[in-house]
Design an enzyme around this catalytic site. Sequence first.
Site, short mmCIF file in Angstrom:
data_model
loop_
_atom_site.label_atom_id
_atom_site.label_comp_id
_atom_site.label_asym_id
_atom_site.label_seq_id
_atom_site.Cartn_x
_atom_site.Cartn_y
_atom_site.Cartn_z
N ARG A 111 23.96 8.47 13.09
CA ARG A 111 23.43 9.80 12.73
C ARG A 111 22.36 10.22 13.73
O ARG A 111 21.44 9.46 14.02
CB ARG A 111 22.87 9.75 11.30
CG ARG A 111 23.98 9.62 10.25
CD ARG A 111 23.43 9.51 8.84
NE ARG A 111 22.87 8.20 8.54
CZ ARG A 111 22.42 7.84 7.35
NH1 ARG A 111 22.47 8.70 6.34
NH2 ARG A 111 21.93 6.63 7.14
N LYS A 159 20.16 3.20 17.84
CA LYS A 159 19.37 2.11 18.43
C LYS A 159 20.15 0.82 18.23
O LYS A 159 21.16 0.81 17.52
CB LYS A 159 17.98 2.01 17.78
CG LYS A 159 18.02 1.67 16.30
CD LYS A 159 16.65 1.36 15.78
CE LYS A 159 16.73 0.84 14.37
NZ LYS A 159 15.47 0.37 13.85
N THR A 200 13.26 9.54 0.95
CA THR A 200 12.15 10.24 1.59
C THR A 200 12.19 11.71 1.15
O THR A 200 13.18 12.40 1.41
CB THR A 200 12.28 10.15 3.12
OG1 THR A 200 12.30 8.75 3.46
CG2 THR A 200 11.14 10.84 3.83
N LYS A 240 33.22 3.02 -1.91
CA LYS A 240 32.11 2.12 -1.57
C LYS A 240 31.90 1.09 -2.69
O LYS A 240 31.69 -0.09 -2.43
CB LYS A 240 30.82 2.95 -1.44
CG LYS A 240 30.27 2.99 -0.05
CD LYS A 240 28.91 3.65 -0.03
CE LYS A 240 28.57 4.06 1.38
NZ LYS A 240 27.30 4.74 1.49
N LEU A 244 5.98 2.42 21.60
CA LEU A 244 5.58 2.94 22.90
C LEU A 244 6.63 2.54 23.93
O LEU A 244 6.31 2.15 25.04
CB LEU A 244 4.20 2.39 23.30
CG LEU A 244 2.99 3.02 22.62
CD1 LEU A 244 1.70 2.42 23.15
CD2 LEU A 244 2.95 4.54 22.80
N PHE A 288 9.96 1.93 3.92
CA PHE A 288 9.59 1.95 5.35
C PHE A 288 10.50 1.07 6.20
O PHE A 288 10.21 0.83 7.36
CB PHE A 288 8.13 1.51 5.51
CG PHE A 288 7.17 2.40 4.78
CD1 PHE A 288 6.77 3.61 5.35
CD2 PHE A 288 6.71 2.07 3.52
CE1 PHE A 288 5.90 4.46 4.67
CE2 PHE A 288 5.83 2.92 2.84
CZ PHE A 288 5.43 4.11 3.41
N LEU A 289 11.60 0.57 5.61
CA LEU A 289 12.46 -0.34 6.37
C LEU A 289 13.05 0.34 7.59
O LEU A 289 13.18 1.58 7.63
CB LEU A 289 13.58 -0.89 5.48
CG LEU A 289 14.60 0.07 4.87
CD1 LEU A 289 15.65 0.53 5.86
CD2 LEU A 289 15.26 -0.60 3.68
N ARG A 290 13.36 -0.47 8.59
CA ARG A 290 14.03 0.05 9.79
C ARG A 290 15.45 -0.50 9.80
O ARG A 290 15.65 -1.69 9.52
CB ARG A 290 13.31 -0.44 11.06
CG ARG A 290 11.91 0.06 11.23
CD ARG A 290 11.14 -0.81 12.20
NE ARG A 290 11.07 -2.19 11.73
CZ ARG A 290 10.60 -3.22 12.44
NH1 ARG A 290 10.18 -3.03 13.66
NH2 ARG A 290 10.57 -4.44 11.94
N CYS A 347 16.47 9.35 10.15
CA CYS A 347 15.14 9.60 9.57
C CYS A 347 14.25 10.50 10.42
O CYS A 347 13.87 11.58 9.98
CB CYS A 347 14.44 8.30 9.28
SG CYS A 347 15.23 7.35 7.99
N1 LIG Z 1 18.15 4.84 6.65
C1 LIG Z 1 16.90 4.50 6.83
O1 LIG Z 1 16.52 3.78 7.78
C2 LIG Z 1 15.85 4.96 5.86
C3 LIG Z 1 14.58 4.34 5.85
C4 LIG Z 1 13.63 4.78 4.94
C5 LIG Z 1 13.93 5.83 4.09
N2 LIG Z 1 15.17 6.43 4.13
C6 LIG Z 1 15.45 7.51 3.19
O2 LIG Z 1 16.21 6.96 2.11
C7 LIG Z 1 17.15 7.92 1.62
C8 LIG Z 1 18.55 7.36 1.69
O3 LIG Z 1 18.87 7.12 3.04
P1 LIG Z 1 20.14 6.26 3.46
O4 LIG Z 1 20.07 6.12 4.93
O5 LIG Z 1 20.21 5.05 2.59
O6 LIG Z 1 21.31 7.26 3.05
P2 LIG Z 1 22.87 6.97 2.99
O7 LIG Z 1 23.53 8.24 3.29
O8 LIG Z 1 23.19 5.76 3.81
O9 LIG Z 1 23.15 6.57 1.47
C9 LIG Z 1 23.05 7.47 0.40
C10 LIG Z 1 24.02 7.00 -0.68
O10 LIG Z 1 23.82 7.81 -1.85
C11 LIG Z 1 25.08 8.02 -2.45
N3 LIG Z 1 25.01 9.17 -3.35
C12 LIG Z 1 24.88 10.49 -3.03
N4 LIG Z 1 24.86 11.24 -4.16
C13 LIG Z 1 24.95 10.37 -5.19
C14 LIG Z 1 24.98 10.55 -6.60
N5 LIG Z 1 24.91 11.76 -7.16
N6 LIG Z 1 25.10 9.45 -7.37
C15 LIG Z 1 25.20 8.22 -6.81
N7 LIG Z 1 25.18 8.00 -5.49
C16 LIG Z 1 25.05 9.06 -4.69
C17 LIG Z 1 26.02 8.20 -1.26
O11 LIG Z 1 27.38 8.01 -1.61
C18 LIG Z 1 25.49 7.14 -0.30
O12 LIG Z 1 26.14 5.91 -0.48
C19 LIG Z 1 16.93 9.17 2.48
O13 LIG Z 1 16.02 10.00 1.83
C20 LIG Z 1 16.31 8.62 3.75
O14 LIG Z 1 15.51 9.56 4.41
C21 LIG Z 1 16.13 6.00 4.98
#
Ligand SMILES: NC(=O)c1ccc[n+]([C@@H]2O[C@H](COP(=O)([O-])OP(=O)(O)OC[C@H]3O[C@@H](n4cnc5c(N)ncnc54)[C@H](O)[C@@H]3O)[C@@H](O)[C@H]2O)c1
Length: 472
Positions: free
Chosen positions: A350, A343, A124, A39, A273, A155-157, A283
């Site tokens: 996921r 969506k 989160t 990545k 809704l 809070f992004l979507r 999430c």
């Molecule tokens: N995806 C969403 O829409 C969204 C919105 C709000 C909050 N969140 C929260 O944000 C957090 C991240 O979600 P995401 O969707 O971005 O996850 P994701 O799986 O897309 O990304 C996580 C990243 O962390 C990296 N990673 C894991 N362990 C690591 C380490 N030890 N060192 C460095 N990098 C590491 C992974 O390689 C990956 O690139 C979660 O807690 C999620 O619930 C997600």
Amino acid sequence: MSQPLSIAVVGSGYVGLVAAVCFAEIGHHVICVDNDESKVKMLREGRVPIHEEYLEELLKRNTTNPVEFTSDLANATRRAQAIFIAVGTPQSKTGSADLSYVDAVASEIARSIDSYKVIVEKSTVPVYTNEWIRRVIERNGVPKELFDIASNPEFLREGTAVVDFLHADRIVVGAETERAGTLLKKIYEPLTNGSYYKKADAVPGICSEKNPPPILLTSTKAAEIIKHASNAFLAMKISFINVVANICEAVGADVEEVAKGIGSDGRIGPKFLRAGIGYGGSCFPKDVAAFRYVAEQLGVDFSLLKEVEAINEEQKRRFFQKVRSALWTFRGKRIGVLGLSFKGGTDDIRDSPALDIVQLLVKEGSTVVAFDPAAEARSKEVIPPSDKMLYVDSPYAAAQDADALLILSDWQEFADLDLKKLHYTLRYPIIIDGRNLYDPVDMIEHGFTYLSVGRPSLFHARDAASSSRQLP
Ligand SMILES: NC(=O)c1ccc[n+]([C@@H]2O[C@H](COP(=O)([O-])OP(=O)(O)OC[C@H]3O[C@@H](n4cnc5c(N)ncnc54)[C@H](O)[C@@H]3O)[C@@H](O)[C@H]2O)c1
């Protein structure tokens, strides 16, 4: 103009990468860390591993203040004033959040702290995670005065992540010390004082110089709860309207009219809704489960959330039954599918309800011909292409000679199809729409049998001759 700060963001996924690029966009120096070397390499080459509007453009445009991509967390920690943890917090077997990635990152940060840092939970996480991070860092011998923990939930979507970040409804900052709160306030200042929106090339959205996003300062625990409670509430809204949709279906009312009527009440609001095939994504499912687990551990009865989950599962089953009611049997049928992501607007699959439905169709013996504008590559990792699972490159190719076409994700392009073309492309003009993208009357006028969610099922005269109502 606000002072640029040095920020490290750990994790370059949907949240970390968007946060990193947006922090650079508002003028900060950003180092984005990921332990996935492939990545990091891709990002260094200017290639973006996820589908998200504006992301690639902003990454390329900020050449005077580019985001640095690295796998070296120790070095990033030493150089940053604030370190945002944005790694995954997936669901564990018990339903609780698996915090092992957060734990690993906290330990690694602790080993490199050599001056005052604010460590910010962006992922989160359940309430009390800030206390655990503090403990991990102290166990590694870091003196109390060299760090603070803050919570800044995101809070992004997905699909509108960049716009949501730069035009947030609110920015929540949970901090226990003034020093940490002040640093976080400074980071967001270009947004909260409105100066960002004066830039000629600012990403457009609801906020402006005169209407900047508010910042809410809370305790760290409150900030952690705000995020879990927000997602649980939104999931509840979706499950609620889905049950209302099932009532509408039973009596022949239109859930879209009902939702408009409910949502016009200022106390309720129109968002979330939309009746459909249930929520999914990375999430809501895991956050509802994790919040329920937190309540359970604290001895609080939150069985309401169990119902939210059960309704969501039932909604997929009901949709599948609807497909059966239109096709009778599945074996040997060719079914076109529009949408595989959870969506529209994202390549994230996921916990996608669309993929669950596709897997069931294949299991029942149908051949699925699927199109998704962005999620094909990721879907192929879960359901490899075969003679029963074909991936094609347009909605019309998915519809070609199909016994029915299912709409499973709400991509805008699926709402703008050429209905005449679609009609002669399909073997049988049957559309089963899990996202209510079309007007039922319009569809019947175009010669389709059209089934959607929470609205009367309309069978075209040809079908109606043999089935004037939905057969069980
Ligand atoms: N995806 C969403 O829409 C969204 C919105 C709000 C909050 N969140 C929260 O944000 C957090 C991240 O979600 P995401 O969707 O971005 O996850 P994701 O799986 O897309 O990304 C996580 C990243 O962390 C990296 N990673 C894991 N362990 C690591 C380490 N030890 N060192 C460095 N990098 C590491 C992974 O390689 C990956 O690139 C979660 O807690 C999620 O619930 C997600």
